[in-house]
Design an enzyme around this catalytic site. Structure first.
Site, short mmCIF file in Angstrom:
data_model
loop_
_atom_site.label_atom_id
_atom_site.label_comp_id
_atom_site.label_asym_id
_atom_site.label_seq_id
_atom_site.Cartn_x
_atom_site.Cartn_y
_atom_site.Cartn_z
N GLU A 74 2.42 10.64 -2.77
CA GLU A 74 1.26 11.00 -3.57
C GLU A 74 1.63 11.87 -4.77
O GLU A 74 1.12 11.67 -5.86
CB GLU A 74 0.23 11.76 -2.71
CG GLU A 74 -0.94 12.25 -3.57
CD GLU A 74 -2.10 12.85 -2.81
OE1 GLU A 74 -1.94 13.22 -1.65
OE2 GLU A 74 -3.17 12.95 -3.42
N ASP A 92 2.08 10.87 2.33
CA ASP A 92 1.21 11.93 1.80
C ASP A 92 1.65 13.23 2.47
O ASP A 92 1.49 13.41 3.68
CB ASP A 92 -0.26 11.63 2.14
CG ASP A 92 -1.20 12.56 1.36
OD1 ASP A 92 -0.72 13.59 0.87
OD2 ASP A 92 -2.40 12.24 1.26
N ILE A 94 0.53 16.34 2.28
CA ILE A 94 -0.62 17.03 2.89
C ILE A 94 -1.85 16.16 2.61
O ILE A 94 -2.35 16.09 1.49
CB ILE A 94 -0.87 18.44 2.29
CG1 ILE A 94 0.37 19.32 2.43
CG2 ILE A 94 -2.08 19.09 2.98
CD1 ILE A 94 0.20 20.74 1.90
N ASP A 95 -2.29 15.47 3.63
CA ASP A 95 -3.52 14.69 3.48
C ASP A 95 -4.66 15.60 3.94
O ASP A 95 -4.75 15.93 5.13
CB ASP A 95 -3.47 13.41 4.32
CG ASP A 95 -4.69 12.56 4.05
OD1 ASP A 95 -5.04 12.36 2.88
OD2 ASP A 95 -5.33 12.12 5.03
N THR A 97 -5.73 18.08 1.25
CA THR A 97 -5.36 19.26 0.43
C THR A 97 -6.56 20.19 0.21
O THR A 97 -6.40 21.42 0.22
CB THR A 97 -4.78 18.79 -0.92
OG1 THR A 97 -3.67 17.94 -0.65
CG2 THR A 97 -4.31 19.96 -1.77
N ASP A 241 -2.68 7.51 1.83
CA ASP A 241 -3.71 8.10 2.70
C ASP A 241 -3.87 7.28 3.98
O ASP A 241 -4.27 7.82 5.01
CB ASP A 241 -5.07 8.13 1.98
CG ASP A 241 -5.08 9.04 0.76
OD1 ASP A 241 -4.61 10.18 0.88
OD2 ASP A 241 -5.56 8.60 -0.32
C1 IPD Z 1 -7.74 12.80 0.27
C2 IPD Z 1 -8.25 12.85 1.68
C3 IPD Z 1 -9.75 12.64 1.70
C4 IPD Z 1 -10.14 11.34 1.07
C5 IPD Z 1 -9.57 11.23 -0.34
C6 IPD Z 1 -8.07 11.46 -0.31
P1 IPD Z 1 -5.56 14.26 -0.32
O1 IPD Z 1 -6.32 12.93 0.26
O2 IPD Z 1 -7.64 11.87 2.48
O3 IPD Z 1 -10.23 12.59 3.01
O4 IPD Z 1 -11.53 11.29 0.97
O5 IPD Z 1 -9.86 9.93 -0.81
O6 IPD Z 1 -7.58 11.39 -1.63
O7 IPD Z 1 -5.88 14.29 -1.77
O8 IPD Z 1 -6.09 15.42 0.42
O9 IPD Z 1 -4.15 13.96 -0.05
#
Ligand code: IPD
Length: 302
Positions: A74, A92, A94-95, A97, A241
């Site tokens: 990411e 990813d 940190i999914d 963030t 993700d």
């Molecule tokens: C996000 C999370 C979130 C989802 C977003 C993602 P991130 O990833 O997974 O739940 O709704 O579409 O972008 O930005 O925290 O790595």
């Protein structure tokens, strides 16, 4: 062309687990500090120094272990990069963030691996709760709890709830997510669809049991793999993700189809997904019912 049968996938999974546990230590010991810009495309699209440091650590480890494989992460993704058929780690760091910045402990390290663009290994780890999910294509998916760097208790095969029949949206909890795109027709499709999902049947809605917006797509996929939540619908998220969670979910009998009505098969970088838990019956009917409530069509460039 590479084939996943040429690669020792259980060994690769074990290596990803070691990397995830070490990344977890980096995350739990960090103070979330946003980068100098703090955001990516808008004020709801956050990035911290920890996201970047953890991705740098993961990619360095993977480069050493698998120097010929590709890497898509990411934080180092550049617009226009495409997922190819070669063995590729899809990561990813940190999914969730936004949760991390707010100190809400629903976050995960999401380490996926795809060959010929098909997800074949997934490791998702929440370092705050210690929950570790793993899956290898053709070998099932599992959840365990990590304490002090070691597995605590038994590793449990998913799904947790068996494969109870799905009898309709009115007995489901549906995960929705706001994402960071909050304008235009995609936002309208989401809001109109959420309204119909929740609305009373007398007024034409599906009247789902409830909806959740938890903030980590990877953990959402794992909750659907467990069967503790039934459905996850989102447009706008990325391959990193969902790649790892995809293996964990499908190995637990779940499916991932198009979040727009129509396609039963979508690619991991499709960006618009509907994930449904494993069930001994009613999965197909549930997808069709869900699609009947989608108000319009979402469009996200790959
Ligand atoms: C996000 C999370 C979130 C989802 C977003 C993602 P991130 O990833 O997974 O739940 O709704 O579409 O972008 O930005 O925290 O790595």
């Amino acid at each position: 062309m590479s084939s996943s049968s040429d690669i020792d996938l259980p060994l690769l999974r074990d290596r990803l687990v070691s990397i995830a546990l070490q990344a977890g230590v980096m995350i739990t010991s960090a103070t979330p500090t946003t980068t100098s810009s703090g955001t990516k495309k808008n004020t709801a699209d956050l990035v911290t120094e920890t996201d970047q440091a953890v991705e740098a650590y993961i990619s360095k480890e993977l480069k050493t272990l698998y120097p010929t494989f590709s890497f898509m992460g990411e934080e180092t993704y550049k617009p226009g990069m495409q997922l190819g058929p070669e063995p590729t780690f899809i990561v990813d760091p940190i999914d969730g963030t936004t949760n991390f910045v707010h100190r809400h402990p629903y976050i995960s390290i999401s380490l996926g691996f795809a060959v010929n663009r098909v997800p074949v290994v997934g490791v998702v780890y929440n370092p705050f709760t210690g929950k570790l999910y793993t899956g290898v294509k053709g070998r099932g998916s599992y959840v365990s709890t990590i304490r002090d760097g070691k597995t605590h208790g038994e590793e449990i095969r998913l799904p947790l709830k068996g494969s109870e029949a799905l009898t309709g949206l009115d007995s489901c909890i549906v995960i929705i997510e706001w994402g960071s795109d909050r304008s235009g027709s995609n936002w309208k499709v989401k809001c109109d669809t959420w309204a119909r999902l929740g609305q009373s049947k007398d007024e034409g809605g599906a009247m789902v049991h409830s909806a959740r917006a938890l903030g980590s797509a990877a953990l959402n996929m794992c909750a659907v793999a467990e069967g503790t939540l039934d459905v996850y619908w989102e447009g706008g998220c990325w391959a990193w993700d969902v790649c790892a969670g995809w293996v964990i979910l499908t190995e637990a009998g779940g499916i991932v189809v198009d979040g727009n009505p129509g396609s039963w098969e979508v690619d991991v970088d499709h960006r618009i997904y509907l994930a449904v838990r494993g069930a001994k019956e009613g999965q197909k009917e549930l997808v069709e019912e869900f699609w009947s409530y989608v108000e319009g069509e979402m469009v996200y460039p790959h």
